[in-house]
Design an enzyme around this catalytic site. Structure first.
Site, PDB file in Angstrom:
ATOM      1  N   ASN A  11      73.693 -27.391  24.356  1.00  0.00           N
ATOM      2  CA  ASN A  11      73.226 -27.442  25.879  1.00  0.00           C
ATOM      3  C   ASN A  11      72.735 -25.961  26.055  1.00  0.00           C
ATOM      4  O   ASN A  11      73.497 -25.140  26.346  1.00  0.00           O
ATOM      5  CB  ASN A  11      74.318 -27.783  26.863  1.00  0.00           C
ATOM      6  CG  ASN A  11      73.930 -27.793  28.146  1.00  0.00           C
ATOM      7  OD1 ASN A  11      72.991 -27.485  28.676  1.00  0.00           O
ATOM      8  ND2 ASN A  11      75.119 -27.579  29.061  1.00  0.00           N
ATOM      9  N   LYS A  13      71.305 -25.054  28.796  1.00  0.00           N
ATOM     10  CA  LYS A  13      71.379 -24.777  30.310  1.00  0.00           C
ATOM     11  C   LYS A  13      69.979 -24.041  30.506  1.00  0.00           C
ATOM     12  O   LYS A  13      69.055 -24.341  30.152  1.00  0.00           O
ATOM     13  CB  LYS A  13      72.634 -23.851  30.576  1.00  0.00           C
ATOM     14  CG  LYS A  13      74.049 -24.193  29.790  1.00  0.00           C
ATOM     15  CD  LYS A  13      74.918 -23.646  30.076  1.00  0.00           C
ATOM     16  CE  LYS A  13      76.369 -23.971  29.190  1.00  0.00           C
ATOM     17  NZ  LYS A  13      77.609 -23.629  29.767  1.00  0.00           N
ATOM     18  N   HIS A  99      78.190 -32.952  33.372  1.00  0.00           N
ATOM     19  CA  HIS A  99      78.687 -31.506  32.849  1.00  0.00           C
ATOM     20  C   HIS A  99      79.392 -30.858  33.975  1.00  0.00           C
ATOM     21  O   HIS A  99      79.179 -31.158  35.276  1.00  0.00           O
ATOM     22  CB  HIS A  99      77.139 -30.774  32.386  1.00  0.00           C
ATOM     23  CG  HIS A  99      77.797 -29.709  31.727  1.00  0.00           C
ATOM     24  ND1 HIS A  99      77.934 -28.495  32.376  1.00  0.00           N
ATOM     25  CD2 HIS A  99      77.842 -29.447  30.465  1.00  0.00           C
ATOM     26  CE1 HIS A  99      78.213 -27.514  31.536  1.00  0.00           C
ATOM     27  NE2 HIS A  99      78.034 -28.127  30.262  1.00  0.00           N
ATOM     28  N   GLU A 101      78.976 -27.784  35.178  1.00  0.00           N
ATOM     29  CA  GLU A 101      78.228 -27.169  36.014  1.00  0.00           C
ATOM     30  C   GLU A 101      77.622 -28.025  37.094  1.00  0.00           C
ATOM     31  O   GLU A 101      77.418 -27.682  38.147  1.00  0.00           O
ATOM     32  CB  GLU A 101      77.286 -26.230  35.211  1.00  0.00           C
ATOM     33  CG  GLU A 101      77.979 -25.200  34.643  1.00  0.00           C
ATOM     34  CD  GLU A 101      77.474 -24.952  33.053  1.00  0.00           C
ATOM     35  OE1 GLU A 101      76.437 -25.080  32.941  1.00  0.00           O
ATOM     36  OE2 GLU A 101      78.309 -24.323  32.519  1.00  0.00           O
ATOM     37  N   GLU A 171      85.565 -31.598  27.924  1.00  0.00           N
ATOM     38  CA  GLU A 171      85.289 -29.807  28.004  1.00  0.00           C
ATOM     39  C   GLU A 171      86.190 -29.287  29.184  1.00  0.00           C
ATOM     40  O   GLU A 171      85.602 -29.344  30.401  1.00  0.00           O
ATOM     41  CB  GLU A 171      83.652 -29.938  28.407  1.00  0.00           C
ATOM     42  CG  GLU A 171      82.594 -30.220  27.471  1.00  0.00           C
ATOM     43  CD  GLU A 171      81.436 -29.556  27.529  1.00  0.00           C
ATOM     44  OE1 GLU A 171      81.150 -28.834  26.790  1.00  0.00           O
ATOM     45  OE2 GLU A 171      80.872 -29.836  28.760  1.00  0.00           O
ATOM     46  N   GLY A 177      81.999 -21.276  28.491  1.00  0.00           N
ATOM     47  CA  GLY A 177      81.402 -19.921  28.818  1.00  0.00           C
ATOM     48  C   GLY A 177      82.253 -18.785  29.038  1.00  0.00           C
ATOM     49  O   GLY A 177      81.711 -17.723  29.451  1.00  0.00           O
ATOM     50  N   SER A 217      83.398 -22.780  24.533  1.00  0.00           N
ATOM     51  CA  SER A 217      83.582 -21.604  23.778  1.00  0.00           C
ATOM     52  C   SER A 217      83.800 -22.009  22.303  1.00  0.00           C
ATOM     53  O   SER A 217      84.515 -21.351  21.734  1.00  0.00           O
ATOM     54  CB  SER A 217      84.521 -20.626  24.379  1.00  0.00           C
ATOM     55  OG  SER A 217      84.142 -20.474  25.603  1.00  0.00           O
ATOM     56  N   GLY A 238      77.536 -24.739  24.281  1.00  0.00           N
ATOM     57  CA  GLY A 238      76.599 -23.941  25.071  1.00  0.00           C
ATOM     58  C   GLY A 238      75.992 -22.851  24.675  1.00  0.00           C
ATOM     59  O   GLY A 238      75.238 -22.595  23.772  1.00  0.00           O
TER      60      GLY A 238
HETATM   61  C1  PEP Z   1      78.762 -26.277  27.552  1.00  0.00           C
HETATM   62  O1  PEP Z   1      77.868 -25.789  28.240  1.00  0.00           O
HETATM   63  O2  PEP Z   1      78.917 -27.586  27.565  1.00  0.00           O
HETATM   64  C2  PEP Z   1      79.855 -25.419  26.770  1.00  0.00           C
HETATM   65  C3  PEP Z   1      80.600 -25.949  26.219  1.00  0.00           C
HETATM   66  O3  PEP Z   1      79.403 -23.922  27.115  1.00  0.00           O
HETATM   67  P1  PEP Z   1      79.879 -22.905  26.126  1.00  0.00           P
HETATM   68  O4  PEP Z   1      79.973 -23.325  24.441  1.00  0.00           O
HETATM   69  O5  PEP Z   1      79.289 -21.753  26.311  1.00  0.00           O
HETATM   70  O6  PEP Z   1      81.396 -22.853  26.721  1.00  0.00           O
END
Ligand code: PEP
Length: 255
Positions: A11, A13, A99, A101, A171, A177, A217, A238
């Site tokens: 993703n 973003k 998601h 966000e 998640e 993030g 992460s 992400g």
């Molecule tokens: C995501 O955006 O779904 C995500 C898991 O981000 P990150 O890997 O940066 O934590």
């Protein structure tokens, strides 16, 4: 042990511009474009979807094209929105819904997330439905209850047959993030509860077949340990999906 093909999504973003997009897709096509042991998906920003679709097709890549969002109406006066048929038109095969966000930054409700999920499935798109608890919910011992509630809302009206076209991404919001990753044991425990809930909602066979990704992460250094858990079937990535080496490393760790 059911044999589920791992799925890893990237993703992006709201990141990257055309030149970075080209370099990233070229690198991924070269390093993992021929991988057929993992379903690999990349989700660029809307404005680069067509560009990425062309590059994937030109390289006969196995990487699938995903969209980060969708609107649930088919067409009409919805300024700024993009429909399922538009996404299909340019080669998108899968979309993210729910998601964190979109839930917590853009304020999407469970009802809207469900409408988007149903519209995508109806149009023949696959869906990665994202769920996960906030830190205060985890601290209050509500992780499984939150995940199961989001699962029920997000999947309302989704038929047993349509579950073939659904991937769940667990998640934890506090891990996205932030550099904080759920331990493999904590992630496995949440995935196990999600799968048990799916068995009650649908059937044991369907629950056994659904891929449940971990996101939060996930990096090349921790991916293998997470993906080794029995109920973790790949990841939604992400930050690490923006770098060729990192994303390819995570995909290779999945299978
Ligand atoms: C995501 O955006 O779904 C995500 C898991 O981000 P990150 O890997 O940066 O934590």
């Amino acid at each position: 042990m059911p044999n589920r093909k791992p799925a890893v999504g990237g993703n992006w973003k709201m990141n990257l511009h055309a030149a970075d997009v080209d370099a990233l897709v070229d690198g991924l096509n070269e390093q993992i474009g021929a991988n057929n042991t993992v379903d690999t998906i990349i989700c660029p920003p809307f404005v680069y979807l067509q560009r990425v679709a062309e590059k994937l097709a030109a390289a006969s890549s196995n990487i699938q094209l995903g969209a980060q969002d969708i609107y649930y109406q088919a067409n009409g006066a919805y300024t700024g929105e993009i429909s399922a048929s538009m996404l299909k038109d340019i080669g998108v095969s899968i979309v993210l819904t729910g998601h964190s966000e979109r839930r917590h930054v853009l304020g999407e409700s469970d009802t809207l997330i469900n409408a988007k999920t149903l519209a995508a499935l109806e149009a023949g798109l696959d869906v990665i439905l994202c769920i996960g608890e906030k830190i205060e919910q985890r601290q209050a011992g509500q992780t499984d209850a939150i995940n199961i509630a989001q699962l029920h809302y997000g999947l309302a009206g989704v038929t047993a047959e349509q579950m073939q076209n659904i991937i769940i991404a667990y998640e934890p919001v506090w891990a996205i993030g932030t550099g904080m990753t759920a331990t493999p044991d904590d992630a496995q425990s949440a995935h196990d509860a999600i799968r048990k809930a799916l068995a009650i909602m649908y059937s044991q066979d369907i629950a056994d077949a659904v891929r449940i990704q971990y996101g939060g992460s996930c990096k090349p250094g921790n991916a293998a340990e997470l993906f080794a858990q029995p109920d973790i079937d790949g990841g939604l990535i992400g930050g690490a999906s923006l770098k060729t080496e990192d994303f390819a490393g995570i995909v290779n760790a999945a299978g």
